[in-house]
Design a protein around this motif. Structure first.
Motif, PDB file in Angstrom:
ATOM      1  N   UNK A  71       0.832  -1.209   0.000  1.00 16.64           N
ATOM      2  CA  UNK A  71       0.000   0.000   0.000  1.00 16.64           C
ATOM      3  C   UNK A  71       0.863   1.255   0.000  1.00 16.64           C
ATOM      4  N   UNK A  72       0.396   2.285  -0.666  1.00 14.65           N
ATOM      5  CA  UNK A  72      -0.751   2.286  -1.566  1.00 14.65           C
ATOM      6  C   UNK A  72      -0.420   1.496  -2.831  1.00 14.65           C
ATOM      7  N   UNK A  73      -1.292   0.578  -3.153  1.00 13.63           N
ATOM      8  CA  UNK A  73      -1.028  -0.378  -4.226  1.00 13.63           C
ATOM      9  C   UNK A  73      -1.189   0.186  -5.633  1.00 13.63           C
ATOM     10  N   UNK A  74      -1.900   1.303  -5.785  1.00 15.20           N
ATOM     11  CA  UNK A  74      -2.171   1.840  -7.122  1.00 15.20           C
ATOM     12  C   UNK A  74      -1.881   3.336  -7.175  1.00 15.20           C
ATOM     13  N   UNK A  75      -1.240   3.740  -8.240  1.00 14.20           N
ATOM     14  CA  UNK A  75      -0.935   5.142  -8.522  1.00 14.20           C
ATOM     15  C   UNK A  75      -1.686   5.527  -9.790  1.00 14.20           C
ATOM     16  N   UNK A  76      -2.541   6.550  -9.691  1.00 10.91           N
ATOM     17  CA  UNK A  76      -3.319   7.057 -10.821  1.00 10.91           C
ATOM     18  C   UNK A  76      -2.681   8.353 -11.289  1.00 10.91           C
ATOM     19  N   UNK A  77      -2.133   8.342 -12.479  1.00 14.65           N
ATOM     20  CA  UNK A  77      -1.476   9.509 -13.051  1.00 14.65           C
ATOM     21  C   UNK A  77      -2.383  10.072 -14.135  1.00 14.65           C
ATOM     22  N   UNK A  78      -2.948  11.265 -13.901  1.00 15.00           N
ATOM     23  CA  UNK A  78      -3.828  11.943 -14.850  1.00 15.00           C
ATOM     24  C   UNK A  78      -3.049  13.076 -15.491  1.00 15.00           C
ATOM     25  N   UNK A  79      -2.880  12.982 -16.816  1.00 19.64           N
ATOM     26  CA  UNK A  79      -2.102  13.977 -17.541  1.00 19.64           C
ATOM     27  C   UNK A  79      -2.989  14.760 -18.495  1.00 19.64           C
ATOM     28  N   UNK A  80      -3.008  16.064 -18.312  1.00 21.52           N
ATOM     29  CA  UNK A  80      -3.697  16.958 -19.232  1.00 21.52           C
ATOM     30  C   UNK A  80      -2.676  17.604 -20.146  1.00 21.52           C
ATOM     31  N   UNK A  81      -3.132  18.463 -21.043  1.00 23.48           N
ATOM     32  CA  UNK A  81      -2.202  19.077 -21.991  1.00 23.48           C
ATOM     33  C   UNK A  81      -1.169  19.994 -21.324  1.00 23.48           C
ATOM     34  N   UNK A  82      -1.499  20.556 -20.176  1.00 23.73           N
ATOM     35  CA  UNK A  82      -0.572  21.487 -19.534  1.00 23.73           C
ATOM     36  C   UNK A  82      -0.223  21.130 -18.104  1.00 23.73           C
ATOM     37  N   UNK A  83      -0.913  20.170 -17.511  1.00 26.88           N
ATOM     38  CA  UNK A  83      -0.716  19.870 -16.098  1.00 26.88           C
ATOM     39  C   UNK A  83      -0.972  18.396 -15.831  1.00 26.88           C
ATOM     40  N   UNK A  84      -0.303  17.876 -14.846  1.00 27.56           N
ATOM     41  CA  UNK A  84      -0.467  16.475 -14.461  1.00 27.56           C
ATOM     42  C   UNK A  84      -0.728  16.407 -12.957  1.00 27.56           C
ATOM     43  N   UNK A  85      -1.588  15.487 -12.556  1.00 26.37           N
ATOM     44  CA  UNK A  85      -1.877  15.244 -11.138  1.00 26.37           C
ATOM     45  C   UNK A  85      -1.872  13.744 -10.917  1.00 26.37           C
ATOM     46  N   UNK A  86      -1.552  13.332  -9.698  1.00 26.83           N
ATOM     47  CA  UNK A  86      -1.753  11.931  -9.388  1.00 26.83           C
ATOM     48  C   UNK A  86      -2.260  11.749  -7.991  1.00 26.83           C
ATOM     49  N   UNK A  87      -2.960  10.633  -7.832  1.00 33.02           N
ATOM     50  CA  UNK A  87      -3.493  10.200  -6.546  1.00 33.02           C
ATOM     51  C   UNK A  87      -3.238   8.708  -6.434  1.00 33.02           C
ATOM     52  N   UNK A  88      -3.401   8.215  -5.236  1.00 37.69           N
ATOM     53  CA  UNK A  88      -3.182   6.796  -4.974  1.00 37.69           C
ATOM     54  C   UNK A  88      -4.478   6.130  -4.536  1.00 37.69           C
ATOM     55  N   UNK A  89      -4.537   4.820  -4.739  1.00 36.26           N
ATOM     56  CA  UNK A  89      -5.613   3.989  -4.202  1.00 36.26           C
ATOM     57  C   UNK A  89      -4.930   2.917  -3.360  1.00 36.26           C
ATOM     58  N   UNK A  90      -5.417   2.724  -2.150  1.00 35.62           N
ATOM     59  CA  UNK A  90      -4.755   1.821  -1.206  1.00 35.62           C
ATOM     60  C   UNK A  90      -4.804   0.365  -1.664  1.00 35.62           C
ATOM     61  N   UNK A  91      -5.961  -0.085  -2.133  1.00 37.29           N
ATOM     62  CA  UNK A  91      -6.163  -1.496  -2.471  1.00 37.29           C
ATOM     63  C   UNK A  91      -6.865  -1.612  -3.826  1.00 37.29           C
ATOM     64  N   UNK A  92      -7.003  -2.837  -4.306  1.00 35.24           N
ATOM     65  CA  UNK A  92      -7.726  -3.063  -5.562  1.00 35.24           C
ATOM     66  C   UNK A  92      -9.164  -2.553  -5.487  1.00 35.24           C
ATOM     67  N   UNK A  93      -9.931  -2.830  -4.412  1.00 34.58           N
ATOM     68  CA  UNK A  93     -11.292  -2.267  -4.366  1.00 34.58           C
ATOM     69  C   UNK A  93     -11.296  -0.734  -4.457  1.00 34.58           C
ATOM     70  N   UNK A  94     -10.337  -0.081  -3.828  1.00 35.54           N
ATOM     71  CA  UNK A  94     -10.250   1.381  -3.925  1.00 35.54           C
ATOM     72  C   UNK A  94      -9.943   1.802  -5.358  1.00 35.54           C
ATOM     73  N   UNK A  95      -9.043   1.080  -6.023  1.00 36.35           N
ATOM     74  CA  UNK A  95      -8.689   1.384  -7.411  1.00 36.35           C
ATOM     75  C   UNK A  95      -9.906   1.216  -8.323  1.00 36.35           C
ATOM     76  N   UNK A  96     -10.703   0.180  -8.082  1.00 35.44           N
ATOM     77  CA  UNK A  96     -11.888  -0.032  -8.912  1.00 35.44           C
ATOM     78  C   UNK A  96     -12.911   1.078  -8.714  1.00 35.44           C
ATOM     79  N   UNK A  97     -13.054   1.574  -7.489  1.00 36.41           N
ATOM     80  CA  UNK A  97     -13.949   2.704  -7.220  1.00 36.41           C
ATOM     81  C   UNK A  97     -13.475   3.928  -7.994  1.00 36.41           C
ATOM     82  N   UNK A  98     -12.182   4.187  -7.942  1.00 38.02           N
ATOM     83  CA  UNK A  98     -11.619   5.342  -8.645  1.00 38.02           C
ATOM     84  C   UNK A  98     -11.777   5.208 -10.161  1.00 38.02           C
ATOM     85  N   UNK A  99     -11.509   4.020 -10.703  1.00 37.33           N
ATOM     86  CA  UNK A  99     -11.706   3.798 -12.139  1.00 37.33           C
ATOM     87  C   UNK A  99     -13.159   4.022 -12.529  1.00 37.33           C
TER      88      UNK A  99
END
Length: 147
Positions: A71-99
């Motif tokens: 943990x955190x088992x998942x890193x979500x990297x969101x890239x836009x044309x000018x800016x990037x942000x990322x957040x984490x999801x602790x577990x697979x169920x959390x990652x599925x909620x985020x997806x």
């Protein structure tokens, strides 16, 4: 939850993690690494590519999801044309909620981008797909029936 957490000089960087439906701040496992290059830091933190959506320079938003055993088992990297942000999801169920939360936005952006880039020779194919989705049919003169 706000955007990227403020960073005080001399203090470890913080990152947002979705854990059991709650957003919490933790010491960011990637941003506090010594590697200068982001992808190298992600890999050094034990993450490997898991899934993604969108293509750089082809869609207005690109998502790359990285995973690792701890943990955190998942890193979500969101890239836009000018800016990037990322957040984490602790577990697979959390990652599925985020997806699940991101899916409608990503799908709409990809579809909109594909329509915007459609060439005249592919427009009839696009029209056929939309007609099928809306249960419409066209007669030999191109007039729409049904839907």
């Amino acid at each position: 939850m706000s955007n990227s957490p403020d960073h005080e000089p001399g203090q470890p960087r913080q990152g947002w993690v979705l854990k059991a439906g709650e957003w919490i701040l933790i010491e960011d496992p990637v941003m506090n690494r010594p590697e200068d290059e982001v992808t190298a830091a992600i890999k050094a933190a034990g993450y490997s590519s898991w899934t993604g959506a969108g293509h750089e320079y082809l869609t207005p938003l690109k998502l790359t999801v990285w995973s690792r055993p701890g943990e955190p088992s998942f890193l979500f990297d969101l890239e836009g044309p000018e800016h990037s942000e990322w957040v984490y999801a602790a577990t697979l169920p959390d990652a599925l909620v985020l997806l699940n939360q991101l899916a409608p936005t990503l799908q709409a952006l990809v579809i909109t981008d594909q329509i915007a880039q459609a060439e005249p020779k592919t427009m009839s194919v696009l029209a056929d797909v939309l007609d099928k989705l809306h249960d419409r049919r066209r007669d030999k003169n191109g007039l729409i029936h049904g839907g």
